[in-house]
Design a protein around this motif. Structure first.
Motif, mmCIF file in Angstrom:
data_model
loop_
_atom_site.group_PDB
_atom_site.id
_atom_site.type_symbol
_atom_site.label_atom_id
_atom_site.label_comp_id
_atom_site.label_asym_id
_atom_site.label_seq_id
_atom_site.Cartn_x
_atom_site.Cartn_y
_atom_site.Cartn_z
ATOM 1 N N LEU A 58 49.595 33.382 27.953
ATOM 2 C CA LEU A 58 49.258 31.987 27.663
ATOM 3 C C LEU A 58 49.988 31.641 26.375
ATOM 4 N N VAL A 59 50.762 30.567 26.382
ATOM 5 C CA VAL A 59 51.491 30.139 25.190
ATOM 6 C C VAL A 59 50.896 28.819 24.726
ATOM 7 N N PHE A 93 49.166 34.538 23.854
ATOM 8 C CA PHE A 93 47.994 35.397 24.071
ATOM 9 C C PHE A 93 48.209 36.202 25.342
ATOM 10 N N LEU A 94 47.824 37.478 25.292
ATOM 11 C CA LEU A 94 48.049 38.380 26.407
ATOM 12 C C LEU A 94 46.837 39.290 26.596
ATOM 13 N N THR A 95 46.327 39.367 27.829
ATOM 14 C CA THR A 95 45.204 40.254 28.152
ATOM 15 C C THR A 95 45.505 41.128 29.361
ATOM 16 N N SER A 96 46.733 41.158 29.807
ATOM 17 C CA SER A 96 47.051 41.765 31.099
ATOM 18 C C SER A 96 47.401 43.249 31.043
ATOM 19 N N THR A 97 47.416 43.866 29.868
ATOM 20 C CA THR A 97 47.788 45.275 29.768
ATOM 21 C C THR A 97 46.684 46.179 30.327
ATOM 22 N N MET A 98 47.071 47.427 30.619
ATOM 23 C CA MET A 98 46.108 48.392 31.155
ATOM 24 C C MET A 98 45.076 48.820 30.115
ATOM 25 N N ASP A 99 45.384 48.654 28.835
ATOM 26 C CA ASP A 99 44.380 48.997 27.829
ATOM 27 C C ASP A 99 43.441 47.804 27.641
ATOM 28 N N GLN A 121 42.765 42.550 32.974
ATOM 29 C CA GLN A 121 43.945 42.264 33.792
ATOM 30 C C GLN A 121 43.845 40.850 34.352
ATOM 31 N N SER A 122 44.281 39.904 33.535
ATOM 32 C CA SER A 122 44.155 38.490 33.870
ATOM 33 C C SER A 122 45.105 37.690 32.990
ATOM 34 N N THR A 123 45.104 36.399 33.178
ATOM 35 C CA THR A 123 45.850 35.487 32.322
ATOM 36 C C THR A 123 44.836 34.685 31.525
ATOM 37 N N PRO A 124 44.920 34.689 30.201
ATOM 38 C CA PRO A 124 43.959 33.922 29.397
ATOM 39 C C PRO A 124 44.048 32.426 29.699
ATOM 40 N N MET A 125 42.991 31.719 29.363
ATOM 41 C CA MET A 125 42.932 30.268 29.552
ATOM 42 C C MET A 125 42.646 29.622 28.209
ATOM 43 N N SER A 126 42.888 28.334 28.108
ATOM 44 C CA SER A 126 42.605 27.606 26.881
ATOM 45 C C SER A 126 41.953 26.273 27.216
ATOM 46 N N TYR A 127 41.062 25.841 26.336
ATOM 47 C CA TYR A 127 40.485 24.509 26.475
ATOM 48 C C TYR A 127 40.126 23.983 25.099
ATOM 49 N N ILE A 166 40.293 30.037 23.299
ATOM 50 C CA ILE A 166 41.007 30.913 24.214
ATOM 51 C C ILE A 166 39.940 31.694 24.964
ATOM 52 N N VAL A 167 40.014 31.709 26.281
ATOM 53 C CA VAL A 167 39.009 32.372 27.111
ATOM 54 C C VAL A 167 39.673 33.487 27.904
ATOM 55 N N THR A 168 38.991 34.614 27.982
ATOM 56 C CA THR A 168 39.455 35.721 28.800
ATOM 57 C C THR A 168 38.328 36.173 29.722
ATOM 58 N N VAL A 169 38.688 36.502 30.939
ATOM 59 C CA VAL A 169 37.742 37.038 31.912
ATOM 60 C C VAL A 169 38.079 38.516 32.066
ATOM 61 N N ASP A 170 37.156 39.374 31.685
ATOM 62 C CA ASP A 170 37.387 40.812 31.667
ATOM 63 C C ASP A 170 36.605 41.459 32.799
ATOM 64 N N GLY A 171 37.271 41.614 33.923
ATOM 65 C CA GLY A 171 36.606 42.156 35.106
ATOM 66 C C GLY A 171 37.136 43.494 35.553
ATOM 67 N N GLY A 172 38.214 43.973 34.902
ATOM 68 C CA GLY A 172 38.818 45.231 35.317
ATOM 69 C C GLY A 172 39.600 45.058 36.604
ATOM 70 N N HIS A 173 40.195 46.163 37.046
ATOM 71 C CA HIS A 173 40.983 46.104 38.283
ATOM 72 C C HIS A 173 40.988 47.479 38.919
#
Length: 115
Positions: free
Chosen positions: A38-39, A46-52, A76-82, A90-97
């Motif tokens: 997310l830019v 912002f980045l949340t997509s890494t395996m860590d 493992q997702s793409t952050p959102m903004s509002y 900045i919002v992140t959904v952390d659900g694993g994969h």
């Protein structure tokens, strides 16, 4: 990537094997990602997509790591903004994969920008 000149502006490995190794090794080796960045208009990526289990913020001009925070599960997702009430979030959904083998969760986290 500068889309006007079609040149690479900066590039580096992102992520550690700390959360996957039998011994926590925080080496920035780079790990696979599932999701996108997310830019913001302010020049922060912002980045949340890494395996860590981390959310990271980078300076868009030079790739410098500005901030990071641990996540409770795989992000493992793409952050959102509002925007709400004059503040940007900045919002992140952390659900694993399952394919990545990251910790499964049902977390939604919001961070405020600024102050």
């Amino acid at each position: 990537m500068d889309l006007r000149t079609n040149t690479v502006v900066w590039r580096h490995r992102v992520g550690t094997i700390r959360d996957m190794a039998p011994v926590p090794i925080p080496l920035e080796l780079g790990v696979p990602m599932l999701g996108g960045p997310l830019v913001t208009a302010g020049g922060v990526v912002f980045l949340t997509s890494t395996m860590d289990y981390a959310i990271r913020a980078f300076d868009v001009t030079d790739g410098r790591l500005l901030w990071q925070d641990p996540l409770p599960a795989g992000g493992q997702s793409t952050p959102m903004s509002y925007e709400q009430g004059g503040r940007q979030y900045i919002v992140t959904v952390d659900g694993g994969h399952g394919s990545f083998g990251t910790r499964i969760g049902d977390y939604v986290r919001a961070y405020t920008l600024g102050d």
